[in-house]
Scaffold this active site. Structure first.
Site, PDB file in Angstrom:
ATOM      1  N   HIS A  57     -48.057  -7.339 -32.780  1.00 12.49           N
ATOM      2  CA  HIS A  57     -47.710  -6.943 -34.143  1.00 12.49           C
ATOM      3  C   HIS A  57     -48.525  -5.718 -34.522  1.00 12.49           C
ATOM      4  O   HIS A  57     -49.368  -5.249 -33.760  1.00 12.49           O
ATOM      5  CB  HIS A  57     -47.877  -8.089 -35.141  1.00 12.49           C
ATOM      6  CG  HIS A  57     -49.263  -8.634 -35.302  1.00 12.49           C
ATOM      7  ND1 HIS A  57     -49.939  -9.272 -34.282  1.00 12.49           N
ATOM      8  CD2 HIS A  57     -50.111  -8.651 -36.365  1.00 12.49           C
ATOM      9  CE1 HIS A  57     -51.126  -9.667 -34.705  1.00 12.49           C
ATOM     10  NE2 HIS A  57     -51.267  -9.290 -35.968  1.00 12.49           N
ATOM     11  N   HIS A  77     -50.798  -4.886 -36.946  1.00 13.03           N
ATOM     12  CA  HIS A  77     -52.108  -4.838 -37.603  1.00 13.03           C
ATOM     13  C   HIS A  77     -53.101  -4.006 -36.788  1.00 13.03           C
ATOM     14  O   HIS A  77     -53.076  -4.041 -35.549  1.00 13.03           O
ATOM     15  CB  HIS A  77     -52.645  -6.254 -37.827  1.00 13.03           C
ATOM     16  CG  HIS A  77     -51.988  -6.964 -38.967  1.00 13.03           C
ATOM     17  ND1 HIS A  77     -52.091  -8.325 -39.165  1.00 13.03           N
ATOM     18  CD2 HIS A  77     -51.213  -6.504 -39.983  1.00 13.03           C
ATOM     19  CE1 HIS A  77     -51.412  -8.670 -40.255  1.00 13.03           C
ATOM     20  NE2 HIS A  77     -50.863  -7.584 -40.758  1.00 13.03           N
ATOM     21  N   ASP A 127     -56.135  -4.259 -35.911  1.00 15.32           N
ATOM     22  CA  ASP A 127     -56.949  -4.921 -34.888  1.00 15.32           C
ATOM     23  C   ASP A 127     -56.095  -5.433 -33.734  1.00 15.32           C
ATOM     24  O   ASP A 127     -56.590  -6.158 -32.864  1.00 15.32           O
ATOM     25  CB  ASP A 127     -57.787  -6.054 -35.496  1.00 15.32           C
ATOM     26  CG  ASP A 127     -56.946  -7.205 -36.034  1.00 15.32           C
ATOM     27  OD1 ASP A 127     -55.859  -6.936 -36.585  1.00 15.32           O
ATOM     28  OD2 ASP A 127     -57.376  -8.367 -35.915  1.00 15.32           O
ATOM     29  N   HIS A 128     -54.841  -4.998 -33.682  1.00 11.18           N
ATOM     30  CA  HIS A 128     -53.955  -5.315 -32.561  1.00 11.18           C
ATOM     31  C   HIS A 128     -53.306  -4.073 -31.958  1.00 11.18           C
ATOM     32  O   HIS A 128     -52.965  -4.079 -30.779  1.00 11.18           O
ATOM     33  CB  HIS A 128     -52.873  -6.305 -32.999  1.00 11.18           C
ATOM     34  CG  HIS A 128     -53.430  -7.653 -33.317  1.00 11.18           C
ATOM     35  ND1 HIS A 128     -53.411  -8.699 -32.437  1.00 11.18           N
ATOM     36  CD2 HIS A 128     -54.070  -8.108 -34.428  1.00 11.18           C
ATOM     37  CE1 HIS A 128     -54.011  -9.751 -32.987  1.00 11.18           C
ATOM     38  NE2 HIS A 128     -54.411  -9.414 -34.194  1.00 11.18           N
ATOM     39  N   HIS A 145     -46.495 -14.267 -39.968  1.00 12.20           N
ATOM     40  CA  HIS A 145     -47.751 -13.545 -40.194  1.00 12.20           C
ATOM     41  C   HIS A 145     -47.439 -12.100 -40.549  1.00 12.20           C
ATOM     42  O   HIS A 145     -47.936 -11.554 -41.534  1.00 12.20           O
ATOM     43  CB  HIS A 145     -48.607 -13.641 -38.934  1.00 12.20           C
ATOM     44  CG  HIS A 145     -49.925 -12.928 -39.016  1.00 12.20           C
ATOM     45  ND1 HIS A 145     -50.930 -13.324 -39.870  1.00 12.20           N
ATOM     46  CD2 HIS A 145     -50.401 -11.854 -38.341  1.00 12.20           C
ATOM     47  CE1 HIS A 145     -51.972 -12.518 -39.716  1.00 12.20           C
ATOM     48  NE2 HIS A 145     -51.665 -11.616 -38.797  1.00 12.20           N
ATOM     49  N   ASP A 162     -51.379 -13.456 -33.410  1.00  7.40           N
ATOM     50  CA  ASP A 162     -51.859 -14.209 -34.567  1.00  7.40           C
ATOM     51  C   ASP A 162     -50.831 -15.214 -35.075  1.00  7.40           C
ATOM     52  O   ASP A 162     -50.937 -15.696 -36.202  1.00  7.40           O
ATOM     53  CB  ASP A 162     -52.220 -13.248 -35.710  1.00  7.40           C
ATOM     54  CG  ASP A 162     -53.487 -12.461 -35.455  1.00  7.40           C
ATOM     55  OD1 ASP A 162     -54.166 -12.718 -34.440  1.00  7.40           O
ATOM     56  OD2 ASP A 162     -53.810 -11.575 -36.271  1.00  7.40           O
ATOM     57  N   HIS A 207     -57.944 -14.527 -31.634  1.00  7.83           N
ATOM     58  CA  HIS A 207     -59.219 -14.636 -32.345  1.00  7.83           C
ATOM     59  C   HIS A 207     -59.937 -15.940 -31.994  1.00  7.83           C
ATOM     60  O   HIS A 207     -59.311 -16.949 -31.691  1.00  7.83           O
ATOM     61  CB  HIS A 207     -58.994 -14.606 -33.864  1.00  7.83           C
ATOM     62  CG  HIS A 207     -58.478 -13.310 -34.387  1.00  7.83           C
ATOM     63  ND1 HIS A 207     -59.296 -12.269 -34.758  1.00  7.83           N
ATOM     64  CD2 HIS A 207     -57.201 -12.886 -34.603  1.00  7.83           C
ATOM     65  CE1 HIS A 207     -58.550 -11.259 -35.188  1.00  7.83           C
ATOM     66  NE2 HIS A 207     -57.278 -11.606 -35.092  1.00  7.83           N
TER      67      HIS A 207
END
Length: 262
Positions: free
Chosen positions: A64, A66, A68-69, A122, A141, A179
């Protein structure tokens, strides 16, 4: 009689911590020498780990959009010339995307094949990469050990449908989530499912692992089906406890809302 040699395709999965609580994954298919970065939270760490393993990143598989991805996409692509794969529903937000993927598509990593699952909730376009022959799924996530992602962009109904899809994978499937949230998730899970002996045992094991600084992921789907309250919203006892008998979506929404406030 001519003998047929069956080749068992294996994946070497290198896991490493990055950022605050993310896991990085490099997935190597030895026959071809190809290596996939699963998401890119920290480009320099990924490049350093690939170099340490003697691997060259050929693919980026984004779950996805975001940061941090997908935040390391361009740096890794600049360094390696890799091909970036990501969700079609978020293609406009995935830096450097080359191939947009939706459910039913596949990605070849050497002799291994990932099947794409749409798991929105999400984020609207979130996808997962399921390697059925290796009993492995990279779920970003969408789901965590004893948890699931916050429902930021989708609806509770959408998220429950996505989790139901993941629930239907073979029970021996290893879930590689993004995570290390498991200990905090366990502290919450026992508040909504206090009489679940399997959960109590799991929570104890998690505390022991984390006290030694050891990871709790990947996790096996069958373990999560027995203990993860977000995956058990269709369980009549949990539905009754949450005050929504016979309604899995409302039960899931209740559990997710309680976790958001926990």
């Amino acid at each position: 009689l001519q003998e047929t040699l069956m080749t068992i395709v294996t994946l070497d999965i290198h896991k490493f911590p990055c950022l605050n609580d993310n896991y990085g994954y490099l997935v190597h298919e030895a026959w071809s020498g190809q290596t996939a970065a699963i998401d890119t939270p920290d480009a320099e760490k990924y490049l350093a780990e690939a170099d340490r393993m003697g691997w060259t990143i050929s693919h980026i598989l984004n779950t996805h959009w975001h940061p941090d991805h997908a935040g390391g996409n361009l740096r890794i692509k600049e360094h390696t010339g890799c091909t970036i794969y990501g969700p079609a529903g978020e293609a406009g937000k995935i830096p450097g995307i080359d191939v947009a993927l939706s459910e039913g598509d596949t990605v070849e990593l050497g002799r291994a094949t990932a099947q794409i699952l749409d798991v929105p909730g999400h984020t609207i376009g979130h996808i997962a990469y399921h390697f059925p022959e290796q009993a492995t799924a990279f779920v970003g996530d969408a789901v965590f050990a004893l948890g699931c992602g916050r429902v930021f962009e989708g609806t509770m109904d959408m998220m429950w449908n996505s989790l139901s899809k993941l629930k239907s994978l073979p029970p021996e499937t290893l879930l590689y989530c993004a995570h290390e949230y498991t200990q905090a998730n366990a502290r919450f899970a026992v508040t909504v499912d206090p009489d679940n002996a399997a959960l109590t045992d799991y929570a104890r094991w998690i505390d022991e692992r984390r006290a030694e600084g050891l990871p709790t992921v990947p996790t096996r789907l069958d373990k999560e089906l027995a203990t993860n309250p977000f995956l058990r919203a269709d369980d009549p006892a949990l539905q009754a406890a949450m005050g929504h008998a016979g309604d899995a979506v409302a039960t899931f929404a209740e559990i997710r809302t309680r976790k958001d406030r926990f």
